[in-house]
Structures are given as C-alpha cells and as structure tokens.
Design a protein around this motif. Structure first.
Motif, PDB file in Angstrom:
ATOM      1  N   PRO A 194     127.898  50.747  26.010  1.00  0.00           N
ATOM      2  CA  PRO A 194     126.503  50.277  26.039  1.00  0.00           C
ATOM      3  C   PRO A 194     125.529  51.418  26.300  1.00  0.00           C
ATOM      4  O   PRO A 194     125.749  52.241  27.189  1.00  0.00           O
ATOM      5  CB  PRO A 194     126.495  49.259  27.184  1.00  0.00           C
ATOM      6  CG  PRO A 194     127.649  49.654  28.056  1.00  0.00           C
ATOM      7  CD  PRO A 194     128.686  50.229  27.141  1.00  0.00           C
TER       8      PRO A 194
ATOM      9  N   GLU B 147     119.375  52.179  32.227  1.00  0.00           N
ATOM     10  CA  GLU B 147     120.505  52.769  32.935  1.00  0.00           C
ATOM     11  C   GLU B 147     119.995  53.829  33.900  1.00  0.00           C
ATOM     12  O   GLU B 147     119.317  54.773  33.492  1.00  0.00           O
ATOM     13  CB  GLU B 147     121.494  53.382  31.946  1.00  0.00           C
ATOM     14  CG  GLU B 147     122.784  53.846  32.592  1.00  0.00           C
ATOM     15  CD  GLU B 147     123.863  54.210  31.593  1.00  0.00           C
ATOM     16  OE1 GLU B 147     124.996  54.463  32.039  1.00  0.00           O
ATOM     17  OE2 GLU B 147     123.584  54.241  30.380  1.00  0.00           O
TER      18      GLU B 147
ATOM     19  N   TYR C  97     123.152  47.862  35.463  1.00  0.00           N
ATOM     20  CA  TYR C  97     122.637  48.133  34.112  1.00  0.00           C
ATOM     21  C   TYR C  97     122.844  46.938  33.180  1.00  0.00           C
ATOM     22  O   TYR C  97     121.879  46.385  32.635  1.00  0.00           O
ATOM     23  CB  TYR C  97     123.349  49.389  33.582  1.00  0.00           C
ATOM     24  CG  TYR C  97     123.015  49.785  32.167  1.00  0.00           C
ATOM     25  CD1 TYR C  97     121.708  49.772  31.685  1.00  0.00           C
ATOM     26  CD2 TYR C  97     124.025  50.230  31.307  1.00  0.00           C
ATOM     27  CE1 TYR C  97     121.419  50.177  30.397  1.00  0.00           C
ATOM     28  CE2 TYR C  97     123.737  50.643  30.021  1.00  0.00           C
ATOM     29  CZ  TYR C  97     122.443  50.610  29.561  1.00  0.00           C
ATOM     30  OH  TYR C  97     122.167  51.007  28.280  1.00  0.00           O
ATOM     31  N   ILE C  98     124.076  46.503  33.019  1.00  0.00           N
ATOM     32  CA  ILE C  98     124.346  45.383  32.112  1.00  0.00           C
ATOM     33  C   ILE C  98     123.949  44.065  32.767  1.00  0.00           C
ATOM     34  O   ILE C  98     123.408  43.170  32.110  1.00  0.00           O
ATOM     35  CB  ILE C  98     125.835  45.367  31.708  1.00  0.00           C
ATOM     36  CG1 ILE C  98     126.205  46.690  31.034  1.00  0.00           C
ATOM     37  CG2 ILE C  98     126.120  44.207  30.762  1.00  0.00           C
ATOM     38  CD1 ILE C  98     127.687  46.868  30.786  1.00  0.00           C
TER      39      ILE C  98
ATOM     40  N   LEU D 236     124.615  43.578  23.836  1.00  0.00           N
ATOM     41  CA  LEU D 236     125.727  43.263  24.737  1.00  0.00           C
ATOM     42  C   LEU D 236     125.378  42.080  25.631  1.00  0.00           C
ATOM     43  O   LEU D 236     126.189  41.159  25.817  1.00  0.00           O
ATOM     44  CB  LEU D 236     126.049  44.497  25.580  1.00  0.00           C
ATOM     45  CG  LEU D 236     127.329  44.450  26.414  1.00  0.00           C
ATOM     46  CD1 LEU D 236     128.551  44.521  25.516  1.00  0.00           C
ATOM     47  CD2 LEU D 236     127.360  45.601  27.416  1.00  0.00           C
ATOM     48  N   ALA D 237     124.175  42.097  26.182  1.00  0.00           N
ATOM     49  CA  ALA D 237     123.737  41.006  27.064  1.00  0.00           C
ATOM     50  C   ALA D 237     123.760  39.676  26.329  1.00  0.00           C
ATOM     51  O   ALA D 237     124.170  38.643  26.877  1.00  0.00           O
ATOM     52  CB  ALA D 237     122.343  41.299  27.603  1.00  0.00           C
TER      53      ALA D 237
ATOM     54  N   PHE E 219     130.069  40.803  37.002  1.00  0.00           N
ATOM     55  CA  PHE E 219     129.840  42.205  36.681  1.00  0.00           C
ATOM     56  C   PHE E 219     130.222  43.138  37.827  1.00  0.00           C
ATOM     57  O   PHE E 219     130.426  44.326  37.601  1.00  0.00           O
ATOM     58  CB  PHE E 219     128.353  42.459  36.386  1.00  0.00           C
ATOM     59  CG  PHE E 219     127.822  41.807  35.145  1.00  0.00           C
ATOM     60  CD1 PHE E 219     128.167  42.268  33.893  1.00  0.00           C
ATOM     61  CD2 PHE E 219     126.945  40.730  35.233  1.00  0.00           C
ATOM     62  CE1 PHE E 219     127.666  41.678  32.741  1.00  0.00           C
ATOM     63  CE2 PHE E 219     126.432  40.139  34.099  1.00  0.00           C
ATOM     64  CZ  PHE E 219     126.795  40.609  32.845  1.00  0.00           C
TER      65      PHE E 219
ATOM     66  N   TYR F  12     133.833  45.545  26.716  1.00  0.00           N
ATOM     67  CA  TYR F  12     132.676  46.312  26.255  1.00  0.00           C
ATOM     68  C   TYR F  12     133.130  47.653  25.687  1.00  0.00           C
ATOM     69  O   TYR F  12     134.022  48.294  26.224  1.00  0.00           O
ATOM     70  CB  TYR F  12     131.713  46.637  27.400  1.00  0.00           C
ATOM     71  CG  TYR F  12     131.281  45.495  28.261  1.00  0.00           C
ATOM     72  CD1 TYR F  12     131.230  44.181  27.790  1.00  0.00           C
ATOM     73  CD2 TYR F  12     130.900  45.715  29.580  1.00  0.00           C
ATOM     74  CE1 TYR F  12     130.814  43.149  28.600  1.00  0.00           C
ATOM     75  CE2 TYR F  12     130.471  44.693  30.394  1.00  0.00           C
ATOM     76  CZ  TYR F  12     130.441  43.397  29.905  1.00  0.00           C
ATOM     77  OH  TYR F  12     130.021  42.380  30.716  1.00  0.00           O
TER      78      TYR F  12
ATOM     79  N   VAL G 196     122.469  47.729  24.824  1.00  0.00           N
ATOM     80  CA  VAL G 196     122.748  46.894  25.990  1.00  0.00           C
ATOM     81  C   VAL G 196     122.176  45.484  25.841  1.00  0.00           C
ATOM     82  O   VAL G 196     122.733  44.516  26.386  1.00  0.00           O
ATOM     83  CB  VAL G 196     122.223  47.577  27.278  1.00  0.00           C
ATOM     84  CG1 VAL G 196     120.709  47.667  27.273  1.00  0.00           C
ATOM     85  CG2 VAL G 196     122.737  46.877  28.533  1.00  0.00           C
TER      86      VAL G 196
ATOM     87  N   HIS H  99     120.112  43.337  32.416  1.00  0.00           N
ATOM     88  CA  HIS H  99     119.732  42.950  31.053  1.00  0.00           C
ATOM     89  C   HIS H  99     120.251  41.551  30.702  1.00  0.00           C
ATOM     90  O   HIS H  99     119.582  40.788  29.998  1.00  0.00           O
ATOM     91  CB  HIS H  99     120.254  43.976  30.050  1.00  0.00           C
ATOM     92  CG  HIS H  99     119.488  45.264  30.053  1.00  0.00           C
ATOM     93  ND1 HIS H  99     119.726  46.264  30.966  1.00  0.00           N
ATOM     94  CD2 HIS H  99     118.465  45.698  29.264  1.00  0.00           C
ATOM     95  CE1 HIS H  99     118.898  47.278  30.730  1.00  0.00           C
ATOM     96  NE2 HIS H  99     118.119  46.957  29.707  1.00  0.00           N
ATOM     97  N   THR H 100     121.428  41.221  31.222  1.00  0.00           N
ATOM     98  CA  THR H 100     121.959  39.869  30.972  1.00  0.00           C
ATOM     99  C   THR H 100     121.137  38.819  31.706  1.00  0.00           C
ATOM    100  O   THR H 100     120.884  37.733  31.171  1.00  0.00           O
ATOM    101  CB  THR H 100     123.436  39.805  31.388  1.00  0.00           C
ATOM    102  OG1 THR H 100     124.185  40.769  30.636  1.00  0.00           O
ATOM    103  CG2 THR H 100     124.014  38.418  31.139  1.00  0.00           C
TER     104      THR H 100
ATOM    105  N   SER I  71     133.567  40.866  33.106  1.00  0.00           N
ATOM    106  CA  SER I  71     133.103  42.119  32.518  1.00  0.00           C
ATOM    107  C   SER I  71     134.256  43.108  32.466  1.00  0.00           C
ATOM    108  O   SER I  71     134.537  43.792  33.443  1.00  0.00           O
ATOM    109  CB  SER I  71     131.949  42.655  33.392  1.00  0.00           C
ATOM    110  OG  SER I  71     131.646  43.976  33.078  1.00  0.00           O
TER     111      SER I  71
END
Length: 344
Positions: free
Chosen positions: A178, A189, A10-11, A237-238, A79, A175, A234, A14-15, A121
C-alpha cells in the motif's frame, strides 16, 4: 457496529474513512505505539462524523470486554499489529507477543460475546520468496522473516478456529504494497523515524528531509535490475475491507483474498513516477541486497475481483501524486502544524 483495532494507523485510518462514508458505524481503538492521535481527529474532519474511540491495546482484555459489553459489536476489522520487517528480525519476541498473543486475546473476547465475524489484516509476506508470479491465494506460503511468520501463524490459528466452529466467518486479506494517501492530504503514511518502506523514503528525499534513496539490489532478474513490487493505493485497499464486510454478512465461512493491482513496478519505475508528479529530482544510490528481500512479487487479484466485486482502480501516478500531496501538507507527518511553504 464494527470494531476497528489499530484504527489510527495508516491502513486503519483510511479504512475508517471508507466505513464512515458508507454509513457504517464504528468503534475504534489504538494504543498509538506506531500512530498518532491526530489521525483520529482527521478521520472525523474528512467524514464529518463522530465515533467512539478508546486509547488502548488489544492486549488489555479488561478494556476489550468493556467495549463489547458497552457496544453492539457485530464484526471486527483487526489491524492492530507491529509491521516492520527489519525490526522483527532484530526483535522477534516483540512481534510474536504483540501480533499473535494480541490476536488470541481479541478472539477470546469475541468468542465470549458471541461475535464471530472477523477481517484480519494479513500480508503478502506470507508467500515468502515466490517461485512463480503472479501470486494467487493457492500459491505456496513460506515466510522469510518473523513479521511474516507472525501473520502466517495467526492465519493458521484463525483457520483452526473456523474449522472447530463453522459459525465463525473469517476473511484474511493479504495486502501487497500500500502507498499513497487520502486525496485531501489529511491522512497518510507517517513512519516514526527512518522509513522502512520505499514511498515514504522517496517522499522525504523529494521534500529535502533525507539526502537520497538507498536502492537495495540492482542485480535482480528484472527489467532494470531492481526489485519489483505490486503497489496499491491505500484507498483502494481500504475499499477492499468494505467489500469484505459485505462478504462476512453472507455467512462466507473462511476466505482468503489477495489485495493488489496485479501489476508490478520496479523501484526505479516508482522513483521516476514520483519525480514526474513532484517535479523534483530524486537522488539514489545502489546498495547490496538486504537479507530476506525478494526480486519479484505481484498479485493475482482475480479471486477478489470475482468474489468480492473489488478492483484496484488507481494507477501509479495517482498513488505518487497523493503521497506527495500528503508529504507537502505534512512535511513532518502528524507533527506538522502548518503547510510546508514553497513546494508547490
């Protein structure tokens, strides 16, 4: 070149989008134990950029060495790790084996190839049950479950590594919660089985997959009795990882940053916001508190604001809207092959 472990998650996904859109080259790995190969395809679709991807675990040191010998890796964003609090309680060894041992294997290979720039992470769960909010990076740590303990142990290992060799530049990102998805609805997600987090569960109730949301605890010392959390988009966050890459390259040493909005929302406030953007009624029932849950948890993100020049920009309604857009376009997650008709 940046190595991204857990890139299909998920994260991570997006990153990867934010890294590629900023013209940073990446090499990505994932073992798909808790993710889908489709997210990698969709990252390339969103960005219009190709990158090298390897299906593998960070526990596979032979393949890790192959990647480091083949690519000019300058930094790693790590991650890869299991993330379910409830599963960690029932199967702690799985979490210690993967989250801690996997990181040790990665660090050993990085050291061998003299790559000493790392973003880890981490999680706000390392703060346990906070005595005061907002929570700063100087707040007392004290975990309440094996998942959080695995994160905290890795943090301490990484601190020791830096103390033993100051050439290491390490950023720990803690984190908060998110939620949301990429605005295209291409990635989001995608929990396997019953969701552990609030927003995917609310989304699945809204689209008719599940009957109602179980709200655990309505007797906390909050405005409506339900738990309060710091929900962060998210994508915001990325973008914090982009700023952290910049920080690494200043020879920053060992740094810890909270990534959160600095504002808490209760469970009922989130449900109400989701009802508004989805135009759907979300049924819920109150259940007893879960063991290990806490009442209020939200960040003091001022250190990241000042040192990283990073700010969470997206508000709760946008987080819910993007999460709903992802759910509508992917009613069965990455298993979906067509848009769920008749929702919008």
């Amino acid at each position: 070149m940046i190595l991204v472990t857990g890139a299909a998650g998920y994260i991570g996904s997006h990153t990867c989008v934010e890294l590629l859109n900023s013209d940073l080259g990446i090499v990505a790995i994932d073992d798909f134990s808790n993710s889908s190969f489709q997210s990698i395809d969709r990252v390339q679709k969103i960005t219009g950029k190709k990158f090298d991807f390897y299906e593998m675990s960070v526990m596979d040191t032979e393949k890790l060495e192959m990647i480091f010998s083949r690519h000019n890796i300058q930094a790693v964003i790590h991650f890869a790790g299991y993330k379910s609090v409830s599963e960690s309680v029932t199967n702690p060894l799985k979490y210690y084996q993967n989250n801690i041992t996997g990181t040790l294997f990665l660090i050993e290979v990085m050291k061998k190839y003299n790559v000493k720039n790392l973003i880890f992470s981490s999680s706000a769960t390392v703060y346990g049950n906070p005595t005061n909010v907002p929570i700063s990076e100087n707040s007392k740590v004290g975990v309440t479950n094996p998942y959080g303990r695995s994160k905290l142990i890795v943090e301490e290992i990484l601190r020791d590594i830096h103390n033993s060799d100051n050439d290491w530049n390490i950023v720990l990102l803690r984190y908060f919660n998110p939620i949301g998805a990429h605005k295209t609805g291409e990635i989001g997600e995608d929990p396997k089985g019953r969701p552990n987090n609030l927003l995917p569960y609310v989304s699945q109730v809204a689209i008719g997959i599940r009957e109602k949301v179980s709200v655990f605890g309505n007797d906390y010392d909050t405005t409506d009795g339900t738990g309060v959390r710091d929900y962060i988009h998210v994508v915001d966050l990325a973008k914090g990882h982009l700023k952290s890459i910049e920080k690494l390259y200043t020879q920053c040493g060992f740094k810890i940053y909270n990534l959160g909005t600095g504002q808490g929302y209760s469970v009922l406030e989130v449900i109400q916001a989701f009802e508004k953007v989805s135009n759907r009624k979300i049924d819920y029932t109150f259940e007893p508190r879960r063991s290990g849950d806490i009442g209020i948890c939200y960040a003091d993100p001022s250190r990241a604001n000042v040192e990283l020049k990073w700010y969470a920009e997206k508000k709760l309604d946008e987080m819910c809207r993007d999460a709903w857009n992802w759910q509508v376009k992917n009613p069965d997650g990455y298993k979906s092959h067509s848009v769920y008709e008749g929702i919008l």
